[in-house]
Design an enzyme around this catalytic site. Structure first.
Site, PDB file in Angstrom:
ATOM      1  N   SER A 142     -18.143 132.621 -24.452  1.00  8.21           N
ATOM      2  CA  SER A 142     -18.617 131.866 -23.282  1.00  8.21           C
ATOM      3  C   SER A 142     -17.980 130.492 -23.411  1.00  8.21           C
ATOM      4  O   SER A 142     -17.533 130.109 -24.493  1.00  8.21           O
ATOM      5  CB  SER A 142     -20.146 131.735 -23.355  1.00  8.21           C
ATOM      6  N   TYR A 157     -28.223 130.848 -27.807  1.00  6.93           N
ATOM      7  CA  TYR A 157     -27.034 131.425 -27.157  1.00  6.93           C
ATOM      8  C   TYR A 157     -25.768 130.677 -27.602  1.00  6.93           C
ATOM      9  O   TYR A 157     -24.776 131.276 -28.001  1.00  6.93           O
ATOM     10  CB  TYR A 157     -27.235 131.304 -25.648  1.00  6.93           C
ATOM     11  N   LYS A 161     -22.539 132.039 -29.632  1.00  9.76           N
ATOM     12  CA  LYS A 161     -21.210 132.066 -29.009  1.00  9.76           C
ATOM     13  C   LYS A 161     -20.185 131.258 -29.814  1.00  9.76           C
ATOM     14  O   LYS A 161     -19.014 131.616 -29.848  1.00  9.76           O
ATOM     15  CB  LYS A 161     -21.294 131.582 -27.563  1.00  9.76           C
TER      16      LYS A 161
HETATM   17  N1  LIG Z   1     -22.786 135.746 -16.539  1.00  9.65           N
HETATM   18  C1  LIG Z   1     -22.397 134.595 -17.069  1.00  9.65           C
HETATM   19  O1  LIG Z   1     -22.551 133.519 -16.473  1.00  9.65           O
HETATM   20  C2  LIG Z   1     -21.713 134.606 -18.407  1.00  9.65           C
HETATM   21  C3  LIG Z   1     -20.981 133.449 -18.786  1.00  9.65           C
HETATM   22  C4  LIG Z   1     -20.358 133.448 -20.028  1.00  9.65           C
HETATM   23  C5  LIG Z   1     -20.444 134.554 -20.851  1.00  9.65           C
HETATM   24  N2  LIG Z   1     -21.168 135.643 -20.463  1.00  9.65           N
HETATM   25  C6  LIG Z   1     -21.252 136.769 -21.382  1.00  9.65           C
HETATM   26  O2  LIG Z   1     -20.777 137.938 -20.733  1.00  9.65           O
HETATM   27  C7  LIG Z   1     -21.298 139.097 -21.420  1.00  9.65           C
HETATM   28  C8  LIG Z   1     -21.761 140.103 -20.395  1.00  9.65           C
HETATM   29  O3  LIG Z   1     -22.887 139.590 -19.696  1.00  9.65           O
HETATM   30  P1  LIG Z   1     -23.042 139.678 -18.108  1.00  9.65           P
HETATM   31  O4  LIG Z   1     -22.997 138.309 -17.599  1.00  9.65           O
HETATM   32  O5  LIG Z   1     -22.139 140.703 -17.564  1.00  9.65           O
HETATM   33  O6  LIG Z   1     -24.590 140.127 -18.012  1.00  9.65           O
HETATM   34  P2  LIG Z   1     -25.276 141.490 -17.515  1.00  9.65           P
HETATM   35  O7  LIG Z   1     -26.719 141.312 -17.844  1.00  9.65           O
HETATM   36  O8  LIG Z   1     -24.906 141.777 -16.112  1.00  9.65           O
HETATM   37  O9  LIG Z   1     -24.644 142.600 -18.469  1.00  9.65           O
HETATM   38  C9  LIG Z   1     -24.949 142.661 -19.853  1.00  9.65           C
HETATM   39  C10 LIG Z   1     -25.008 144.129 -20.312  1.00  9.65           C
HETATM   40  O10 LIG Z   1     -25.346 144.148 -21.709  1.00  9.65           O
HETATM   41  C11 LIG Z   1     -26.301 145.186 -21.921  1.00  9.65           C
HETATM   42  N3  LIG Z   1     -27.066 144.933 -23.146  1.00  9.65           N
HETATM   43  C12 LIG Z   1     -28.064 144.030 -23.346  1.00  9.65           C
HETATM   44  N4  LIG Z   1     -28.538 144.133 -24.599  1.00  9.65           N
HETATM   45  C13 LIG Z   1     -27.807 145.111 -25.218  1.00  9.65           C
HETATM   46  C14 LIG Z   1     -27.815 145.662 -26.525  1.00  9.65           C
HETATM   47  N5  LIG Z   1     -28.688 145.248 -27.463  1.00  9.65           N
HETATM   48  N6  LIG Z   1     -26.929 146.629 -26.818  1.00  9.65           N
HETATM   49  C15 LIG Z   1     -26.060 147.083 -25.876  1.00  9.65           C
HETATM   50  N7  LIG Z   1     -26.019 146.612 -24.613  1.00  9.65           N
HETATM   51  C16 LIG Z   1     -26.874 145.625 -24.290  1.00  9.65           C
HETATM   52  C17 LIG Z   1     -27.139 145.174 -20.651  1.00  9.65           C
HETATM   53  O11 LIG Z   1     -27.843 146.385 -20.472  1.00  9.65           O
HETATM   54  C18 LIG Z   1     -26.080 144.934 -19.584  1.00  9.65           C
HETATM   55  O12 LIG Z   1     -25.548 146.143 -19.104  1.00  9.65           O
HETATM   56  C19 LIG Z   1     -22.389 138.552 -22.337  1.00  9.65           C
HETATM   57  O13 LIG Z   1     -21.892 138.500 -23.666  1.00  9.65           O
HETATM   58  C20 LIG Z   1     -22.645 137.161 -21.820  1.00  9.65           C
HETATM   59  O14 LIG Z   1     -23.146 136.310 -22.806  1.00  9.65           O
HETATM   60  C21 LIG Z   1     -21.786 135.701 -19.255  1.00  9.65           C
END
Ligand SMILES: NC(=O)c1ccc[n+]([C@@H]2O[C@H](COP(=O)([O-])OP(=O)(O)OC[C@H]3O[C@@H](n4cnc5c(N)ncnc54)[C@H](O)[C@@H]3O)[C@@H](O)[C@H]2O)c1
Length: 286
Positions: A142, A157, A161
């Site tokens: 992130s 978080y 990260k």
């Molecule tokens: N959305 C944002 O603003 C953002 C920004 C920076 C980084 N991220 C990172 O992107 C990645 C994906 O997140 P997203 O934004 O697509 O969110 P999201 O909630 O849409 O998707 C996350 C997925 O991870 C799965 N998950 C949760 N816990 C789990 C576990 N213990 N084992 C296996 N799967 C699990 C969920 O079921 C879901 O399908 C994450 O690492 C998040 O930290 C997101």
């Protein structure tokens, strides 16, 4: 890895958001896809979308906090798709609330999924990639892996990260001679279901929360300004996936996605350099 056609990508957290879009983007490159997700049904729905594009896909229920479960995902990819080449350690969650009120269980949940989950992915997949002398690991960090968000409820978080960036920087250097690449994806805010992470909260951290019972995604205490990196433009997960495909092909260590987050990163490194300047001045005066 420049040639993706005919290879296999594994994506944790592939049932939603950024992971789902990575699965679809890699399928468009001609890759077969293995999805690991804790949410039963979510992974299978994305696997179906991949199959509709004419590629093979499997969905495995996988909890990234459990090493045996991640090893099961690796075995399933090998058994059913023949191999794995691109491994995306992407599953992640976020939790809210001021740091002073954060429970030990909330610390553990976020560190377990966001940091230990990536460690488990490295343990389960890396030996196979090194042995075949070809592969790439994408760790979803992130922008909060490069600068602290300085917002309540994200210290766990941010801590995780930063660790993900450290793992990726180490792998990128160490694995180059073995023919294995590594990238850290560092997005700002993306339009996904991350703010509803508590739908998958384990019993140890209080159990799942129904969507209608969730508060607003980020409540700031009175007087606190929205941190710049969170206030940046919200971008779409499809755009993140396109950057990832590019990053894998070029073996880019850092995959950044929000140009407006640059200034915050510059400020952090300028502050570190200023500490060195101060030291040099002190040493010169002694
Ligand atoms: N959305 C944002 O603003 C953002 C920004 C920076 C980084 N991220 C990172 O992107 C990645 C994906 O997140 P997203 O934004 O697509 O969110 P999201 O909630 O849409 O998707 C996350 C997925 O991870 C799965 N998950 C949760 N816990 C789990 C576990 N213990 N084992 C296996 N799967 C699990 C969920 O079921 C879901 O399908 C994450 O690492 C998040 O930290 C997101």
């Amino acid at each position: 890895m420049q040639e993706l056609n005919g290879k296999v990508a594994v994506i944790t957290g592939g049932g939603s958001g950024i992971g789902r879009c990575m699965a679809l983007a890699f399928a468009d490159e001609g890759m077969d896809i293995a999805i690991g997700d804790i949410e039963q049904g979510a992974g299978e729905a994305v696997a179906e979308e991949v199959r509709a594009k004419g590629q093979r896909a499997i969905a495995v229920v996988c909890d990234v906090t459990d090493l045996d479960s991640v090893r099961g995902l690796a075995e399933a990819a090998k058994a059913e798709l023949g191999a794995y080449h691109v491994v995306c350690n992407n599953a992640g969650v976020i939790s809210g609330g001021p740091t002073a009120e954060m429970s030990p269980a909330e610390w553990d949940w976020v560190l377990d999924v966001d940091l230990q989950g990536v460690v488990n992915g490295v343990i389960a997949f890396l030996p196979g990639l090194v042995e075949q002398g070809e592969g790439h690991i994408v760790n979803t960090a992130s922008i909060a892996g490069l600068v602290p968000m300085a917002a309540p409820g994200v210290i766990n978080y941010t801590t995780a990260k930063y660790g993900v960036v450290a793992i990726t920087e180490t792998l990128h250097d160490e694995l180059a001679p073995a023919g294995v690449g590594a990238s850290a994806l560092c997005p700002g805010v993306v339009n996904t279901r991350i703010s509803q992470s508590a739908r998958n909260r384990p019993e140890s951290a209080g159990g799942p929360v129904a969507e209608e019972d969730m508060g607003p995604p980020l409540e700031l205490p009175p007087g606190m300004e929205m941190p710049r990196i969170i206030g940046a433009n919200v971008r779409e997960p499809e755009e993140m996936a396109a950057r990832v495909v590019e990053g894998v092909k070029n073996n880019d260590l850092y995959i950044v996605t929000h140009p407006e987050t640059r200034e915050a990163v510059e400020e952090r490194f300028a502050a570190i350099m200023a500490a060195f300047d101060k030291l040099e001045a002190t040493l010169a005066s002694e």
